[in-house]
Design an enzyme around this catalytic site. Structure first.
Site, PDB file in Angstrom:
ATOM      1  N   GLN A  78       1.210  -1.128   0.195  1.00 38.14           N
ATOM      2  CA  GLN A  78      -0.116  -0.006  -0.220  1.00 38.14           C
ATOM      3  C   GLN A  78       0.918   1.492   0.300  1.00 38.14           C
ATOM      4  OE1 GLN A  78      -3.251   0.713  -0.313  1.00 38.14           O
ATOM      5  NE2 GLN A  78      -4.195  -0.907  -0.674  1.00 38.14           N
ATOM      6  N   SER A  79       2.024   1.076  -0.508  1.00 32.49           N
ATOM      7  CA  SER A  79       2.474   2.364  -0.914  1.00 32.49           C
ATOM      8  C   SER A  79       2.189   3.797  -1.273  1.00 32.49           C
ATOM      9  CB  SER A  79       4.202   1.738  -1.448  1.00 32.49           C
ATOM     10  OG  SER A  79       4.544   2.924  -1.781  1.00 32.49           O
ATOM     11  N   ASN A  80       2.069   4.532  -0.640  1.00 28.30           N
ATOM     12  CA  ASN A  80       2.116   5.821  -1.457  1.00 28.30           C
ATOM     13  C   ASN A  80       3.047   6.607  -2.336  1.00 28.30           C
ATOM     14  OD1 ASN A  80      -1.004   6.650  -0.061  1.00 28.30           O
ATOM     15  ND2 ASN A  80       0.738   6.503   1.862  1.00 28.30           N
TER      16      ASN A  80
END
Ligand code: PLP
Length: 337
Positions: A78-80
């Site tokens: 879930q890396s921004n």
């Protein structure tokens, strides 16, 4: 320390919409007995916003100067960061390769399909995965291997590194942010930021110092405990000071990290974090994300509790964005605890 002119020497791709708002949180200020302001870096503009837009201005500036056509980057599922990089690549007419690492154990199906994962798919990025979550050197090496393949096909890849053995170009974006904040409000008593890779924390601390403001910058640990994070910040500040040709020790002496909001670990919600997230939404109508900004606010609440933030003080919390992850954490945020 007055040598901010060197910042202008680094190539920079313009991705920001402009300075981000600084808003007073009236109801939360009353509730906590402090004068609380929110620096809205969730509103940086590009592709759902967040702190990585500022950091990527300097990486993409460098990449464009080198004639790159493809960006490679690694991060959590879930890396921004990888989502923002894919959005920046789209904006600048480049391609992106995103490597997703297994950093957070025991997550539900939403974590792998919704939120940032969905957005990166819409952006058309190439995806790779990496089985480990705590292996920066290995993750970087896997990106390099893919970059070599792309080179052999005539592409011009540029790798954005995670490891500390590369210049922290992204931190320059937060030097800019620190200066921007001090122009908006030179008289704050403290600022509270998340401390992950340290680019945000280290850059902002440096920008504030360069602006001649002496107030503390509290780094809330979101990834590793405070002794590890303190050591990491020493390195980040040394490398950043080298880039800017300024003195590191004066900056290193200002490192303040706290890890009370970290448990049970990176990307995992405790009841305290979830309460902080819900309290902000229900008091101010402002959403925080489960991985970073809710922990940052939980850290701020701790600082108020233990008296490191005093009644009446003017405090700025940096909202670093990350909101798409809310949808990847649907099951964590809806189970009764
Ligand atoms: C990456 C990220 C952070 C941490 O920033 P670092 O510069 O890596 O320390 C904080 N908040 C959000 C929303 C992020 O995506």
């Amino acid at each position: 320390m007055a040598r901010t002119n060197t910042l202008a020497n680094f190539p920079r791709a313009r991705l920001m919409s402009g300075p981000t708002p600084l808003e007073r949180l009236d109801r939360m200020s009353n509730k906590l007995g402090i004068d609380l302001w929110l620096k809205r870096d969730d509103l940086t503009g590009l592709g759902f916003g967040g702190n990585k837009t500022r950091q990527l201005e300097f990486y993409f500036g460098d990449a464009l100067q080198q004639g790159a056509d493809t960006i490679l980057i690694t991060g959590a599922v879930q890396s921004n960061y990888v989502r923002s990089a894919a959005a920046a690549a789209a904006r600048l007419g480049m391609q992106s390769v995103l490597q997703l690492e297994e950093r957070v154990p025991d997550m539900g199906a939403d974590y792998y399909s919704s939120g940032n994962v969905l957005l990166a798919k819409i952006l058309g990025a190439e995806h790779m995965s990496y089985p480990k979550g705590e292996d920066e050197a290995g993750a970087d090496a896997a990106l390099h291997a893919r970059a070599e393949e792309l080179k052999a096909q005539g592409r011009k890849p540029y790798v954005i590194h995670l490891g500390l053995n590369h210049p922290p170009l992204g931190a320059l974006g937060y030097v800019v942010a620190g200066q921007e904040l001090c122009q908006q409000m030179p008289d704050f008593d403290a600022v509270v930021v998340p401390s992950g890779s340290g680019a945000t924390h280290g850059g902002l601390l440096t920008g504030v110092a360069l602006a001649g403001v002496n107030s503390p910058v509290f780094g809330v640990c979101v990834r590793r405990d405070s002794s590890k994070q303190h050591a990491r910040m020493q390195t980040v500040l040394q490398k950043l000071a080298d880039l800017l040709e300024i003195d590191a020790p004066a900056l290193q002496a200002k490192i303040e990290v706290l890890d009370e909001a970290l448990p049970p670990g990176y990307g995992k919600l405790s009841a305290t974090t979830r309460n902080a997230l819900e309290m902000m939404a229900r008091t101010e109508g402002v959403f925080l994300d489960p991985v970073y900004s809710a922990k940052t606010f939980a850290g701020l609440l701790h600082l108020v509790d233990v008296g490191k933030i005093q009644p009446g003080q003017k405090v700025v919390m940096l909202h670093t964005g990350g909101l798409p992850a809310l949808f990847g954490y649907q099951s964590e945020l809806t189970t009764s605890s």
